[in-house]
Design a protein around this motif. Structure first.
Motif, PDB file in Angstrom:
ATOM      1  N   ASP A 158      37.561  30.659  48.957  1.00 23.41           N
ATOM      2  CA  ASP A 158      38.387  31.596  49.709  1.00 23.41           C
ATOM      3  C   ASP A 158      39.407  32.249  48.769  1.00 23.41           C
ATOM      4  N   LEU A 159      39.278  33.546  48.577  1.00 22.62           N
ATOM      5  CA  LEU A 159      40.176  34.277  47.686  1.00 22.62           C
ATOM      6  C   LEU A 159      41.182  35.126  48.451  1.00 22.62           C
TER       7      LEU A 159
ATOM      8  N   SER B   2      38.895  48.024  32.853  1.00 25.32           N
ATOM      9  CA  SER B   2      37.676  47.273  33.167  1.00 25.32           C
ATOM     10  C   SER B   2      37.970  46.094  34.092  1.00 25.32           C
ATOM     11  N   ASP B   3      39.174  45.517  33.991  1.00 25.24           N
ATOM     12  CA  ASP B   3      39.558  44.431  34.904  1.00 25.24           C
ATOM     13  C   ASP B   3      39.490  44.910  36.349  1.00 25.24           C
ATOM     14  N   VAL B   4      40.080  46.069  36.580  1.00 23.24           N
ATOM     15  CA  VAL B   4      40.142  46.631  37.931  1.00 23.24           C
ATOM     16  C   VAL B   4      38.749  46.979  38.437  1.00 23.24           C
ATOM     17  N   GLN B   5      37.939  47.579  37.574  1.00 23.68           N
ATOM     18  CA  GLN B   5      36.585  47.964  37.977  1.00 23.68           C
ATOM     19  C   GLN B   5      35.750  46.746  38.353  1.00 23.68           C
TER      20      GLN B   5
ATOM     21  N   ALA C 115      34.054  45.762  41.937  1.00 24.18           N
ATOM     22  CA  ALA C 115      32.603  45.675  42.030  1.00 24.18           C
ATOM     23  C   ALA C 115      32.136  44.294  42.463  1.00 24.18           C
ATOM     24  N   LYS C 116      32.763  43.250  41.934  1.00 25.07           N
ATOM     25  CA  LYS C 116      32.299  41.885  42.216  1.00 25.07           C
ATOM     26  C   LYS C 116      32.894  41.296  43.474  1.00 25.07           C
ATOM     27  N   LEU C 117      34.196  41.545  43.696  1.00 26.06           N
ATOM     28  CA  LEU C 117      34.899  40.871  44.782  1.00 26.06           C
ATOM     29  C   LEU C 117      35.425  41.799  45.860  1.00 26.06           C
ATOM     30  N   GLY C 118      35.282  43.095  45.653  1.00 28.30           N
ATOM     31  CA  GLY C 118      35.781  44.060  46.636  1.00 28.30           C
ATOM     32  C   GLY C 118      37.296  44.115  46.692  1.00 28.30           C
TER      33      GLY C 118
END
Length: 215
Positions: A88-89, A110-113, A117-120
């Motif tokens: 749970d994030l 790239s952190d933000v992208q 992409a991975k976690l929404g």
């Protein structure tokens, strides 16, 4: 006024070491109770140091499956969130998406992208610190090592071995924990110094879009 002198790698090697956080000031969050404890500390902060780590890719055309680790730091402690181990994030998402809490770091594009992409996760309240150093005509990229040299006259050591280590590992080594915690912690310390110099308001909300170099 931000110091404009660019330090070469050789110059930086002659500087005294930047102390940074010790291992005991870095916590890995792995369960719900630890997440709640971290949230209580982080959610009341005005500004947090921020970074992510991803397992490196070595094959041509290979796409990163990161981020595998998210780091947030207060003035005296860093919290590491291994994405693959946390179910749970929601609490972490609340902090990253809050415009009321500034998240400050270097080369955050790239952190933000990858977070989106991975976690929404749609990050808000971001400050890309490198932009705060940029002067007209300046061709140098200012990262954490250069920023610490300019502002504090110290050497922030970045281990290539750790930056390219396996951040998806189920157990992070002590060296990985210290490295990752200090990436976020140093960003916060640099930001506070820029605040003292009256240059911290510029760049709010700009995360950048370039690819982040390892570490």
């Amino acid at each position: 006024m931000i110091p404009e002198q660019h330090f070469s790698k050789d110059d930086i090697r002659t500087l005294p070491p930047y102390p940074g956080l010790a291992l005991k000031a870095v916590s890995v969050v792995t369960n719900e109770a630890e997440m709640e404890a971290a949230y209580r500390q982080l959610s009341v902060c005005r500004v947090l140091g921020f970074d992510t780590e991803s397992r490196p890719t070595f094959l041509k055309g290979e796409v990163s499956s990161g981020p595998h680790l998210i780091q947030l730091a207060t003035a005296g402690h860093a919290y590491l969130f291994p994405v693959e181990r946390l179910g749970d994030l929601a609490r972490l998402r609340d902090i990253l998406e809050s415009p009321a809490i500034r998240k400050v770091g270097f080369e955050l594009g790239s952190d933000v992208q990858r977070l989106k992409a991975k976690l929404g996760i749609e990050c808000a309240g971001l400050v890309d610190i490198g932009r705060l150093f940029r002067q007209p005509g300046d061709r140098h990229t200012v990262g954490a090592v250069q920023a610490v040299a300019r502002l504090f006259g110290q050497q922030f050591r970045k281990s290539k071995r750790q930056s390219t280590s396996n951040w998806a590992s189920p157990v992070l080594s002590e060296a990985q924990r210290v490295y990752a915690g200090n990436d976020a912690y140093v960003a916060l310390q640099v930001f506070h110094e820029l605040e003292r110099l009256g240059r911290a308001d510029a760049g709010l909300g700009h995360a950048g879009s370039g690819n982040k170099k390892p570490g």
